[in-house]
Design an enzyme around this catalytic site. Structure first.
Site, PDB file in Angstrom:
ATOM      1  N   ALA A  64       0.865  -1.168   0.000  1.00  0.00           N
ATOM      2  CA  ALA A  64       0.000   0.000   0.000  1.00  0.00           C
ATOM      3  C   ALA A  64       0.911   1.230   0.000  1.00  0.00           C
ATOM      4  CB  ALA A  64      -0.889  -0.016   1.229  1.00  0.00           C
ATOM      5  N   GLY A 109       0.701  -5.026   0.929  1.00  0.00           N
ATOM      6  CA  GLY A 109      -0.515  -5.098   0.123  1.00  0.00           C
ATOM      7  C   GLY A 109      -0.312  -5.815  -1.202  1.00  0.00           C
ATOM      8  N   GLU A 112      -0.633  -9.393  -0.364  1.00  0.00           N
ATOM      9  CA  GLU A 112      -2.054  -9.598  -0.060  1.00  0.00           C
ATOM     10  C   GLU A 112      -2.899  -9.612  -1.333  1.00  0.00           C
ATOM     11  OE1 GLU A 112      -1.902  -6.323   2.659  1.00  0.00           O
ATOM     12  OE2 GLU A 112      -2.073  -7.615   4.395  1.00  0.00           O
ATOM     13  N   GLU A 132       4.799  -5.091   7.223  1.00  0.00           N
ATOM     14  CA  GLU A 132       4.010  -4.033   7.856  1.00  0.00           C
ATOM     15  C   GLU A 132       4.418  -3.680   9.285  1.00  0.00           C
ATOM     16  OE1 GLU A 132       2.650  -6.400   5.899  1.00  0.00           O
ATOM     17  OE2 GLU A 132       0.942  -5.599   4.769  1.00  0.00           O
TER      18      GLU A 132
HETATM   19  N1  CO8 Z   1       4.578   3.208  -0.853  1.00  0.00           N
HETATM   20  C1  CO8 Z   1       4.993   4.374  -1.374  1.00  0.00           C
HETATM   21  N2  CO8 Z   1       6.103   4.504  -2.111  1.00  0.00           N
HETATM   22  C2  CO8 Z   1       6.840   3.407  -2.326  1.00  0.00           C
HETATM   23  C3  CO8 Z   1       6.471   2.158  -1.831  1.00  0.00           C
HETATM   24  C4  CO8 Z   1       5.283   2.077  -1.054  1.00  0.00           C
HETATM   25  N3  CO8 Z   1       4.836   0.918  -0.555  1.00  0.00           N
HETATM   26  N4  CO8 Z   1       7.387   1.245  -2.195  1.00  0.00           N
HETATM   27  C5  CO8 Z   1       8.312   1.923  -2.923  1.00  0.00           C
HETATM   28  N5  CO8 Z   1       7.977   3.217  -3.006  1.00  0.00           N
HETATM   29  C6  CO8 Z   1       8.700   4.290  -3.698  1.00  0.00           C
HETATM   30  C7  CO8 Z   1       9.946   4.699  -2.946  1.00  0.00           C
HETATM   31  O1  CO8 Z   1       9.646   5.611  -1.901  1.00  0.00           O
HETATM   32  C8  CO8 Z   1      10.763   5.322  -4.052  1.00  0.00           C
HETATM   33  O2  CO8 Z   1      10.275   6.628  -4.280  1.00  0.00           O
HETATM   34  P1  CO8 Z   1      11.320   7.831  -4.621  1.00  0.00           P
HETATM   35  O3  CO8 Z   1      11.941   7.424  -5.939  1.00  0.00           O
HETATM   36  O4  CO8 Z   1      10.432   9.038  -4.738  1.00  0.00           O
HETATM   37  O5  CO8 Z   1      12.304   7.880  -3.520  1.00  0.00           O
HETATM   38  C9  CO8 Z   1      10.406   4.485  -5.271  1.00  0.00           C
HETATM   39  O6  CO8 Z   1       9.179   3.807  -4.937  1.00  0.00           O
HETATM   40  C10 CO8 Z   1      11.441   3.439  -5.585  1.00  0.00           C
HETATM   41  O7  CO8 Z   1      11.694   2.700  -4.400  1.00  0.00           O
HETATM   42  P2  CO8 Z   1      13.155   2.445  -3.805  1.00  0.00           P
HETATM   43  O8  CO8 Z   1      14.077   3.567  -4.179  1.00  0.00           O
HETATM   44  O9  CO8 Z   1      13.005   2.160  -2.351  1.00  0.00           O
HETATM   45  O10 CO8 Z   1      13.562   1.131  -4.618  1.00  0.00           O
HETATM   46  P3  CO8 Z   1      14.525  -0.029  -4.130  1.00  0.00           P
HETATM   47  O11 CO8 Z   1      14.745  -0.899  -5.330  1.00  0.00           O
HETATM   48  O12 CO8 Z   1      15.722   0.507  -3.439  1.00  0.00           O
HETATM   49  O13 CO8 Z   1      13.676  -0.835  -3.048  1.00  0.00           O
HETATM   50  C11 CO8 Z   1      11.697  -1.902  -2.168  1.00  0.00           C
HETATM   51  C12 CO8 Z   1      12.506  -1.503  -3.427  1.00  0.00           C
HETATM   52  C13 CO8 Z   1      12.492  -2.951  -1.377  1.00  0.00           C
HETATM   53  C14 CO8 Z   1      10.384  -2.480  -2.655  1.00  0.00           C
HETATM   54  C15 CO8 Z   1      11.483  -0.667  -1.273  1.00  0.00           C
HETATM   55  O14 CO8 Z   1      10.951   0.379  -2.077  1.00  0.00           O
HETATM   56  C16 CO8 Z   1      10.526  -0.906  -0.151  1.00  0.00           C
HETATM   57  O15 CO8 Z   1      10.905  -1.478   0.846  1.00  0.00           O
HETATM   58  N6  CO8 Z   1       9.262  -0.439  -0.306  1.00  0.00           N
HETATM   59  C17 CO8 Z   1       8.268  -0.533   0.729  1.00  0.00           C
HETATM   60  C18 CO8 Z   1       7.764  -1.938   0.854  1.00  0.00           C
HETATM   61  C19 CO8 Z   1       6.759  -2.032   1.968  1.00  0.00           C
HETATM   62  O16 CO8 Z   1       7.068  -1.804   3.122  1.00  0.00           O
HETATM   63  N7  CO8 Z   1       5.537  -2.391   1.618  1.00  0.00           N
HETATM   64  C20 CO8 Z   1       4.468  -2.534   2.571  1.00  0.00           C
HETATM   65  C21 CO8 Z   1       3.724  -1.260   2.681  1.00  0.00           C
HETATM   66  S1  CO8 Z   1       2.493  -1.312   3.948  1.00  0.00           S
HETATM   67  C22 CO8 Z   1       1.259  -2.192   3.273  1.00  0.00           C
HETATM   68  O17 CO8 Z   1       1.307  -2.652   2.175  1.00  0.00           O
HETATM   69  C23 CO8 Z   1       0.086  -2.392   4.144  1.00  0.00           C
HETATM   70  C24 CO8 Z   1      -1.076  -3.027   3.409  1.00  0.00           C
HETATM   71  C25 CO8 Z   1      -2.294  -2.910   4.231  1.00  0.00           C
HETATM   72  C26 CO8 Z   1      -2.710  -1.484   4.378  1.00  0.00           C
HETATM   73  C27 CO8 Z   1      -3.775  -1.369   5.364  1.00  0.00           C
HETATM   74  C28 CO8 Z   1      -4.223   0.084   5.487  1.00  0.00           C
HETATM   75  C29 CO8 Z   1      -4.467   0.502   6.858  1.00  0.00           C
END
Ligand code: CO8
Length: 258
Positions: A64, A109, A112, A132
């Site tokens: 998400a 997400g 999921e 998460e």
């Molecule tokens: N949300 C927003 N932006 C994101 C997300 C995300 N989940 N994932 C990546 N991005 C963005 C980064 O911020 C980055 O943006 P910018 O270029 O502006 O800095 C861009 O995408 C590229 O990402 P990275 O530079 O981090 O790329 P890497 O190759 O270094 O890393 C990863 C890739 C490992 C995927 C890393 O981006 C990461 O860890 N992302 C987050 C993953 C995560 O934690 N996902 C879970 C999110 S929480 C969730 O899904 C909850 C679901 C249920 C919600 C319930 C609601 C209440």
């Protein structure tokens, strides 16, 4: 409705939906979830199988959208979670099979979303995880429910408590995905599986999905009774007559979804 984040392509009754938010690795914001909801409400009747994938070669869905969630209050968090959970339940109960072709990151997400699909296949580059708790939340789009059902309580608890990210081969080993392919083969394999499904009697496939979903949480006697009822209903369809007549006549069946 015009979609800003969805790429849709339908060929011969097989529809491919690619989630496309390149700036955030296809992270799901509320606009994407609303677009998905609208799309699911308007799938044309001729579509037999839906394939869901992520646009680009790096990510299925990286979760998400964290920037959208950052400042939510309790009520807004509840509503955002419910929006995603409702869309994913719609996928799970869609009257056609849904294949997740997981081409890269399937985190939070994203994992999921994949689990709400009927079948998951993955690229060797795919990575799965429920990170998460590292963000101060629980998996909110039904991850605690579906991951536990899918891989068992012990492994689900390990993944969810540690937030560890697993590779495709480990996802295969624990039963989170059915098969793993080279990246360039993934969509061909998804389409081949979809074509196999699409060649079968559509109502029987739909009833089979309904049986499996409904029976999953029922006691044995109720589950068997439910299947028995659905089995009987098949005999009210023209496609049952066609399927059996074709077999006995040693010819290919021509199903009409009737
Ligand atoms: N949300 C927003 N932006 C994101 C997300 C995300 N989940 N994932 C990546 N991005 C963005 C980064 O911020 C980055 O943006 P910018 O270029 O502006 O800095 C861009 O995408 C590229 O990402 P990275 O530079 O981090 O790329 P890497 O190759 O270094 O890393 C990863 C890739 C490992 C995927 C890393 O981006 C990461 O860890 N992302 C987050 C993953 C995560 O934690 N996902 C879970 C999110 S929480 C969730 O899904 C909850 C679901 C249920 C919600 C319930 C609601 C209440």
């Amino acid at each position: 409705m015009e979609y800003s984040f969805l790429k849709i392509n339908t060929i011969n009754g097989i529809c491919t939906l690619a989630i496309s938010a390149p700036k955030s690795l296809n992270a799901l914001n509320s606009t994407i979830l609303k677009e998905m909801d609208d799309f699911l409400n308007h799938i044309p009747a001729e579509v037999r199988v839906l394939i869901i994938t992520g646009d680009g070669d790096k990510s299925f869905v990286a979760g998400a959208d964290i920037s959208e969630m950052q400042n939510l209050n309790e009520q807004q968090g509840y509503e955002f979670g419910k929006l995603g959970a409702d869309v994913f339940r719609k996928i799970e109960t869609l009257p056609i099979p849904v294949i997740a072709a997981v081409n890269g990151f399937a985190l939070g997400g994203g994992c999921e979303l994949a689990m709400s699909c009927d079948i998951r296949i993955a690229s060797v580059k795919a990575k799965f995880g429920q990170p998460e708790v590292g963000l101060g939340i629980v998996p909110g789009f039904s991850g605690t429910y579906r991951l536990t059902k899918m891989v068992g309580m012990g492994y689900a608890k390990e993944m969810i408590y540690t937030g560890k990210v697993i590779k495709a081969d480990e996802a295969l080993r624990i039963g989170l995905v059915n098969a793993v392919y080279e990246p360039e083969q993934l969509m061909d394999e998804a389409n081949a599986m979809a074509q196999k499904i699409a060649a079968n009697a559509p109502i029987a496939v739909r009833y089979a999905k309904e049986c499996i979903n409904e029976e999953y949480d029922l006691a044995a006697a109720d589950a068997i009774a439910f299947e028995n009822k659905m089995f009987g209903k098949c005999f009210a369809t023209a496609d049952q007559k066609e399927g059996m007549t074709a077999f006995l006549s040693k010819r290919a069946a021509e199903f009409k979804n009737e």
